[in-house]
Design an enzyme around this catalytic site. Structure first.
Site: not given
Length: 249
Positions: A53, A110
């Site tokens: 994003d 992540y």
């Protein structure tokens, strides 16, 4: 004859509208397409390992592209002189024709980074939070996620996912100096999933959500039950794993 290559790279996501091509902003994908096309003198379209994003960073990212030109290793140094300062290429590897940066990935990792002490040098690369957090409870909740398969409660509404099933192999918080770091590894991630999980785990740490309530949020399979997503700038893609058999060399 077409050759397929993987490029390993890093980028700072601050100035970009995300990885994927956008109509209303400059993306990392658009930037790489333009720079590689100019360098190789022909149209190049890269495919990325995922869709980060806007504002999300990648310490490790992979793209693939096809070309009828044999690429040499000095190509990396030449491209790094050509790329903007917030993108760097690390290496390029020839892969088998059916290797895919996204679909050949076995797992992705992540990290979400929280600074517990105000630091202007970390402003663009962490979420600053100065309140008290119960790290032990946050880790109890984080471990629960390892036995979960359906992550609907942490998926972006109307995300058009074919399935919300993911398999996690790591989910833990660690304190490193003034930083709290959440590391999560899975075979796949849903859009906004990590940031929604972190936001909910922070509310566990603040005492707003109990462990039992956290379990109910998961079982409810409803995004509105979970907490708000944390800001993007603290999120980093740090690892992508592939089977070694996809490489030609």
């Amino acid at each position: 004859m077409l050759h397929r290559y993987f490029i390993e790279l890093s980028f700072v996501g601050t100035k970009y509208s995300g990885w994927q091509l956008q109509h209303n902003g400059i993306s990392v994908q658009q930037t790489l397409n333009e720079k590689l096309s100019l360098k190789l003198g022909r149209k190049v379209e890269v495919t990325g390992a995922g869709r980060t994003d806007a504002g999300v960073h990648a310490e490790f990212f992979v793209v693939h592209f096809d070309t009828n030109v044999e690429i040499e290793q000095d190509f990396i140094a030449e491209m790094n002189n050509f790329l903007p300062n917030d993108i760097v290429f690390h290496c390029i590897r020839k892969v088998k024709p059916d290797a895919h940066a996204r679909f050949s990935a076995i797992s992705r990792t992540y990290q979400y980074r929280i600074s517990t002490k105000k630091n202007p040098f970390l402003y663009e690369f962490s979420h600053y939070y100065y309140g008290k957090l119960d790290l032990e409870k946050m880790n109890i909740a984080a471990k629960i996620l390892l036995s979960v398969s359906d992550f609907t409660s942490f998926s972006k509404l109307h995300g058009n996912n074919k399935t919300n099933i993911c398999k996690l192999t790591k989910s833990e918080w660690k304190k490193q100096g003034d930083m709290l770091i959440f590391t999560i590894t899975a075979d796949r991630f849903l859009r906004n999933m990590v940031r929604a999980i972190v936001g909910t785990l922070l509310d566990v740490g603040k005492g707003k959500i109990s462990i039992e309530q956290f379990k109910n949020i998961i079982d409810g399979k409803n995004r509105s039950l979970a907490s708000s997503s944390v800001i993007a700038k603290g999120l980093f893609l740090t690892g992508i794993e592939y089977d070694s058999e996809i490489y030609e060399e």
